[in-house]
Motif scaffolding. Structure first.
Motif, PDB file in Angstrom:
ATOM      1  N   GLU A 100     -32.341  -4.450  42.798  1.00 53.82           N
ATOM      2  CA  GLU A 100     -31.091  -3.858  42.301  1.00 53.82           C
ATOM      3  C   GLU A 100     -29.934  -4.370  43.145  1.00 53.82           C
ATOM      4  O   GLU A 100     -30.115  -4.706  44.315  1.00 53.82           O
ATOM      5  CB  GLU A 100     -31.135  -2.324  42.371  1.00 53.82           C
ATOM      6  CG  GLU A 100     -32.136  -1.657  41.431  1.00 53.82           C
ATOM      7  CD  GLU A 100     -31.789  -1.840  39.957  1.00 53.82           C
ATOM      8  OE1 GLU A 100     -30.660  -2.266  39.643  1.00 53.82           O
ATOM      9  OE2 GLU A 100     -32.670  -1.565  39.114  1.00 53.82           O
ATOM     10  N   PRO A 101     -28.734  -4.393  42.566  1.00 48.26           N
ATOM     11  CA  PRO A 101     -27.567  -4.771  43.368  1.00 48.26           C
ATOM     12  C   PRO A 101     -27.257  -3.682  44.407  1.00 48.26           C
ATOM     13  O   PRO A 101     -27.809  -2.584  44.344  1.00 48.26           O
ATOM     14  CB  PRO A 101     -26.445  -4.871  42.340  1.00 48.26           C
ATOM     15  CG  PRO A 101     -26.882  -4.039  41.194  1.00 48.26           C
ATOM     16  CD  PRO A 101     -28.380  -4.089  41.176  1.00 48.26           C
ATOM     17  N   MET A 102     -26.366  -4.026  45.297  1.00 52.98           N
ATOM     18  CA  MET A 102     -25.850  -3.084  46.303  1.00 52.98           C
ATOM     19  C   MET A 102     -26.991  -2.441  47.093  1.00 52.98           C
ATOM     20  O   MET A 102     -27.265  -1.243  46.979  1.00 52.98           O
ATOM     21  CB  MET A 102     -24.999  -2.016  45.599  1.00 52.98           C
ATOM     22  CG  MET A 102     -24.066  -1.253  46.518  1.00 52.98           C
ATOM     23  SD  MET A 102     -22.879  -2.306  47.378  1.00 52.98           S
ATOM     24  CE  MET A 102     -21.591  -2.444  46.149  1.00 52.98           C
ATOM     25  N   THR A 103     -27.642  -3.273  47.876  1.00 54.14           N
ATOM     26  CA  THR A 103     -28.819  -2.784  48.594  1.00 54.14           C
ATOM     27  C   THR A 103     -28.467  -1.879  49.767  1.00 54.14           C
ATOM     28  O   THR A 103     -29.361  -1.386  50.455  1.00 54.14           O
ATOM     29  CB  THR A 103     -29.651  -3.973  49.121  1.00 54.14           C
ATOM     30  OG1 THR A 103     -28.806  -4.785  49.934  1.00 54.14           O
ATOM     31  CG2 THR A 103     -30.215  -4.772  47.981  1.00 54.14           C
ATOM     32  N   THR A 104     -27.180  -1.640  49.995  1.00 52.06           N
ATOM     33  CA  THR A 104     -26.815  -0.610  50.965  1.00 52.06           C
ATOM     34  C   THR A 104     -27.060   0.783  50.379  1.00 52.06           C
ATOM     35  O   THR A 104     -26.965   1.770  51.085  1.00 52.06           O
ATOM     36  CB  THR A 104     -25.340  -0.735  51.369  1.00 52.06           C
ATOM     37  OG1 THR A 104     -24.558  -0.786  50.183  1.00 52.06           O
ATOM     38  CG2 THR A 104     -25.107  -2.014  52.178  1.00 52.06           C
ATOM     39  N   LEU A 105     -27.347   0.833  49.084  1.00 50.73           N
ATOM     40  CA  LEU A 105     -27.789   2.072  48.429  1.00 50.73           C
ATOM     41  C   LEU A 105     -29.295   1.987  48.191  1.00 50.73           C
ATOM     42  O   LEU A 105     -29.870   0.900  48.135  1.00 50.73           O
ATOM     43  CB  LEU A 105     -27.121   2.234  47.057  1.00 50.73           C
ATOM     44  CG  LEU A 105     -25.609   2.236  46.967  1.00 50.73           C
ATOM     45  CD1 LEU A 105     -25.190   2.361  45.497  1.00 50.73           C
ATOM     46  CD2 LEU A 105     -25.016   3.378  47.789  1.00 50.73           C
ATOM     47  N   ASP A 106     -29.920   3.140  47.979  1.00 48.87           N
ATOM     48  CA  ASP A 106     -31.285   3.130  47.485  1.00 48.87           C
ATOM     49  C   ASP A 106     -31.275   2.576  46.059  1.00 48.87           C
ATOM     50  O   ASP A 106     -30.269   2.710  45.337  1.00 48.87           O
ATOM     51  CB  ASP A 106     -31.858   4.556  47.486  1.00 48.87           C
ATOM     52  CG  ASP A 106     -32.220   5.015  48.894  1.00 48.87           C
ATOM     53  OD1 ASP A 106     -32.727   4.196  49.677  1.00 48.87           O
ATOM     54  OD2 ASP A 106     -31.997   6.201  49.199  1.00 48.87           O
ATOM     55  N   PRO A 107     -32.412   1.966  45.639  1.00 49.66           N
ATOM     56  CA  PRO A 107     -32.422   1.310  44.318  1.00 49.66           C
ATOM     57  C   PRO A 107     -32.129   2.261  43.149  1.00 49.66           C
ATOM     58  O   PRO A 107     -31.563   1.832  42.144  1.00 49.66           O
ATOM     59  CB  PRO A 107     -33.853   0.767  44.212  1.00 49.66           C
ATOM     60  CG  PRO A 107     -34.390   0.747  45.602  1.00 49.66           C
ATOM     61  CD  PRO A 107     -33.643   1.770  46.391  1.00 49.66           C
ATOM     62  N   ASP A 108     -32.487   3.536  43.293  1.00 45.87           N
ATOM     63  CA  ASP A 108     -32.222   4.454  42.168  1.00 45.87           C
ATOM     64  C   ASP A 108     -30.726   4.570  41.905  1.00 45.87           C
ATOM     65  O   ASP A 108     -30.292   4.714  40.753  1.00 45.87           O
ATOM     66  CB  ASP A 108     -32.874   5.832  42.393  1.00 45.87           C
ATOM     67  CG  ASP A 108     -32.566   6.432  43.760  1.00 45.87           C
ATOM     68  OD1 ASP A 108     -32.292   5.659  44.706  1.00 45.87           O
ATOM     69  OD2 ASP A 108     -32.593   7.659  43.887  1.00 45.87           O
ATOM     70  N   LEU A 109     -29.908   4.508  42.958  1.00 42.35           N
ATOM     71  CA  LEU A 109     -28.463   4.527  42.746  1.00 42.35           C
ATOM     72  C   LEU A 109     -27.929   3.126  42.466  1.00 42.35           C
ATOM     73  O   LEU A 109     -26.925   2.969  41.757  1.00 42.35           O
ATOM     74  CB  LEU A 109     -27.729   5.161  43.923  1.00 42.35           C
ATOM     75  CG  LEU A 109     -27.629   6.694  43.813  1.00 42.35           C
ATOM     76  CD1 LEU A 109     -28.957   7.364  44.147  1.00 42.35           C
ATOM     77  CD2 LEU A 109     -26.517   7.253  44.644  1.00 42.35           C
ATOM     78  N   GLY A 132     -23.760  -7.604  47.246  1.00 37.56           N
ATOM     79  CA  GLY A 132     -23.255  -6.569  48.151  1.00 37.56           C
ATOM     80  C   GLY A 132     -21.787  -6.307  47.872  1.00 37.56           C
ATOM     81  O   GLY A 132     -21.255  -6.716  46.833  1.00 37.56           O
ATOM     82  N   TYR A 133     -21.125  -5.611  48.810  1.00 41.77           N
ATOM     83  CA  TYR A 133     -19.730  -5.236  48.590  1.00 41.77           C
ATOM     84  C   TYR A 133     -18.851  -6.429  48.233  1.00 41.77           C
ATOM     85  O   TYR A 133     -18.179  -6.448  47.204  1.00 41.77           O
ATOM     86  CB  TYR A 133     -19.145  -4.584  49.857  1.00 41.77           C
ATOM     87  CG  TYR A 133     -19.792  -3.284  50.188  1.00 41.77           C
ATOM     88  CD1 TYR A 133     -19.556  -2.159  49.398  1.00 41.77           C
ATOM     89  CD2 TYR A 133     -20.652  -3.170  51.260  1.00 41.77           C
ATOM     90  CE1 TYR A 133     -20.169  -0.952  49.683  1.00 41.77           C
ATOM     91  CE2 TYR A 133     -21.261  -1.957  51.556  1.00 41.77           C
ATOM     92  CZ  TYR A 133     -21.021  -0.861  50.768  1.00 41.77           C
ATOM     93  OH  TYR A 133     -21.622   0.329  51.042  1.00 41.77           O
ATOM     94  N   ILE A 134     -18.864  -7.454  49.093  1.00 39.08           N
ATOM     95  CA  ILE A 134     -17.937  -8.565  48.881  1.00 39.08           C
ATOM     96  C   ILE A 134     -18.327  -9.328  47.619  1.00 39.08           C
ATOM     97  O   ILE A 134     -17.472  -9.702  46.811  1.00 39.08           O
ATOM     98  CB  ILE A 134     -17.928  -9.489  50.119  1.00 39.08           C
ATOM     99  CG1 ILE A 134     -17.294  -8.741  51.295  1.00 39.08           C
ATOM    100  CG2 ILE A 134     -17.180 -10.784  49.815  1.00 39.08           C
ATOM    101  CD1 ILE A 134     -17.289  -9.542  52.582  1.00 39.08           C
TER     102      ILE A 134
END
Lengths: 456, 456
Positions: free
Chosen positions: B189-198, B164-166
């Motif tokens: 995918e990393p950064m799961t605050t986004l949809d996986p495509d991004l 995530g961010y941190i």
């Protein structure tokens, strides 16, 4: 039945309208036959890019053309360049067109007419204005003419008359081409779309790049040499050498054609349209872009704001309606942005002078902040000014000047204006924050918060 | 009568509240006596800056401190650092505090209590989690502990658990300190605050900076050497060397103290407050920042979103109310931004998975555009995704990834969400345009427009 459409003007508004009309009609199984005429050599270009073309940052004109005439033709639009629309007969449903460099002459019949006839630079009625080498910069052909002139004449001195967006962008371009540039402006500070306190920063940026800034200075005459080319300006405060002159004192709607056809014009000379972009009082005449007047949501009045962003949106709305769909152009709030050297400049809504003229009671707050968290490398200073109505706190307008990453924040305040938010609300909205992007209170929210404080 | 206030937690929320309470009370001729206690060594700091301190971009901790304890004391707040609040007796109106490094012990009486007790990093209940060298990063003391450890142990390999961010900001910081860094993440995918495509773009940026990215990989255990210091991770897909471990799998509200005092907690463990930030069911207990649950205006539900920007705003609202004024915190829409290497990442509102969970019908549109006009030097690619409710077109959420000048555009969409605008409306709003700042249709408007097209 195939509907026949004539579009006059083949830049952003006209060609967006034509393309969108075809798309919309196709979705409804309707067939359109579209002829688009333009006096110029190019279609669908970015006039806003001309200063960067002049500066040498952009390979013009090709890079500035979003869609060529050939591409439009392949899409089924009969594009005729170098063709002037001389008159419109609304009763007969015809347009008289003529070749600009040849004897072509034709009467085009239409079922629907689209006027996207743009705007023309204001040329002051002063002695010597007819000298060669005095340019307005509105169309790509204008840009090409300036560049040809610079290439052939190799001027060493340039004067820009008027310190608005186009004037300053052109001044910077001419400096970058190695000229000594003077900007002459009647008002006390440049960039009068800002309040003078922020305009002062623009002046400093201009001086910083070596521009000779002469404010509160009216132009009295242009002087030409024996060859008919401009040589100097006579101003209220003396003479200024000028091997070339750029006029940046604004544009006016090119609405003579509409006027002659009996179509209604507003106070600023723009064609009067409804929110579907049909010309008022007509059934089958439409208009969009720099030739129309536009509803200002903050002022609650119609204004003439010739910007490419509006032209593109209006063209799309117009085309949707023309093709049988239904769309409206909801107006503007007066947002604009520019860059002079490394200074970013943005504004939206009312200035103090506008709020005063409207008889509004308001507070004005100006704050200094940074584009990133103060401790984060690359944080740059920026200034945000907001006006909020007294006592309710409705946001009335905002201005930003600052270095890299300052100006685009105006969009947040444009959205707030659009939605008639108060500064109290703006201060509490959920804007993005991380140290590389903003202080923990975004500068626009610091300004809104201080305005809210001042109201209580 | 002087009102006595105890503030537990002396970072953003607590000290904003204390300062604003003093300011507000002073404006009303009221006198407050404020004691603020915190277990840590510092007040009013930017925890978001820790990764940049670790990376060496920022001289911590001083640069990260917005206002020191001395400054707060000069302002009349009795700040006591290194002091733990052990229990609260609401009926008696007292807080038991103890020195963290000494035998100090005191019972503080209060008329009003402010809980700004923050959040603590989640530590997974796995074998070996007690090994030395496994750090969460939430407070400035946490940051100092990591930096001390790096200085003393000079680790060559690092593992970050959670992308995530941190986690990603810390991963980048550790790479920049010369370590070989592995990021382990359970999701695809990393950064799961986004949809996986991004999220995929984030993965590419991580790989591009040399990070070993292991997604769909659960951690099973931590292994320590004979000295008790972590040496490696055991994961589902094998072992990974780790001279130091950073936990980035989220934080939970540090609400034990509140819970023990009988105060109400929400489903996510956050203290339940009303919109004036008073703890529900109480008269004189207030809470703000990472320890509370917050109203999400898009979901229409309370959520736990521990971000500094909310903590600051909530502290201010709380302090205004505490000082006798009247303010409300209107909630959030889920906006966040981050930067990984040169990739900017932003989001607001709902992801597809959120909209699905809410049973909403929607269209999702992803577009590619540029940060400046395509022809303007320095134009960088960016991707904008928007979700709009079917059939009405209400904007539900948006995500942006891209290079320089991409991410801050999310604020426009956050404002649109805030005002419950449709994508049709967003496409037509008056955003700023000039070639150095945007294509003529701003990328967020291109995305909104395409979503509108898809709805019709």
């Amino acid at each position: 039945m195939v509907e026949r459409i004539v579009v006059i003007g083949a830049d952003a508004a006209g060609m967006s309208a034509a393309s969108q009309a075809l798309r919309t009609a196709a979705g409804r199984g309707r067939e359109l036959e579209i002829v688009a005429v333009d006096r110029g050599r190019w279609t669908s270009y970015s006039a806003c890019g001309i200063p960067y073309w002049v500066a040498g940052d952009v390979d013009g004109p090709d890079a500035l053309i979003a869609r060529t005439a050939e591409e439009h033709r392949a899409n089924g639009i009969d594009v005729r360049l170098g063709t002037v629309a001389e008159s419109v007969d609304l009763a007969a449903g015809t347009v008289e067109v003529a070749g600009i460099d040849d004897d072509r002459r034709e009467r085009l019949g239409f079922d629907q007419l689209v006027l996207a006839i743009g705007a023309v630079p204001v040329r002051p009625d002063l002695p010597g204005i007819e000298a060669r080498g005095i340019f307005g910069v509105q169309t790509l052909d204008d840009g090409a003419a300036v560049i040809d002139y610079l290439g052939i004449r190799k001027p060493r001195t340039a004067v820009v008359v008027g310190a608005g967006y186009i004037g300053l962008e052109m001044a910077e371009a001419l400096v970058r081409r190695g000229m000594h540039v003077t900007v002459v402006e009647q008002e006390p500070e440049p960039m009068t779309t800002l309040d003078p306190d922020l305009g002062k920063s623009v002046r400093m940026a201009m001086i910083g790049m070596g521009i000779d800034v002469r404010t509160e200075t009216g132009v009295e005459a242009f002087e030409a040499g024996g060859d008919g080319h401009v040589r100097r300006l006579v101003t209220e405060s003396g003479e200024v050498d000028a091997d070339v002159v750029v006029l940046g004192i604004g544009v006016r709607p090119a609405s003579e054609l509409a006027s002659a056809a009996g179509l209604p014009l507003g106070a600023g000379g723009g064609i009067r349209v409804d929110d579907r972009l049909r010309v008022r009082g007509t059934e089958n005449v439409w208009a969009a872009g720099d030739c129309v007047e536009t509803f200002d949501r903050v002022r609650g009045a119609y204004v003439h704001v010739p910007l490419g962003t509006h032209a593109n949106k209006q063209g799309r709305v117009l085309g949707t309606n023309l093709g049988g769909g239904d769309a409206t152009f909801p107006g503007i709030v007066g947002t604009a942005v520019s860059k002079i050297c490394d200074l970013e400049i943005a504004r939206t809504g009312l200035r103090e002078v506008d709020a005063d003229a409207a008889g509004l009671e308001y507070v004005a707050v100006t704050i200094e902040s940074t584009t990133r968290s103060g401790y984060y490398p690359g944080a740059e200073p920026l200034t945000v000014k907001v006006l909020a109505e007294r006592p309710g706190g409705r946001l009335l307008g905002a201005q930003i000047v600052g270095k890299e990453d300052a100006a685009k924040r105006i969009d947040v305040l444009a959205m707030a204006l659009w939605n008639e938010m108060t500064v109290m609300d703006v201060a509490m909205t959920d804007l993005s924050y991380a140290p590389p992007f903003s202080p923990v209170w975004d500068p626009v929210q610091i300004a809104a918060r201080k305005a809210a404080d001042k109201l209580t």
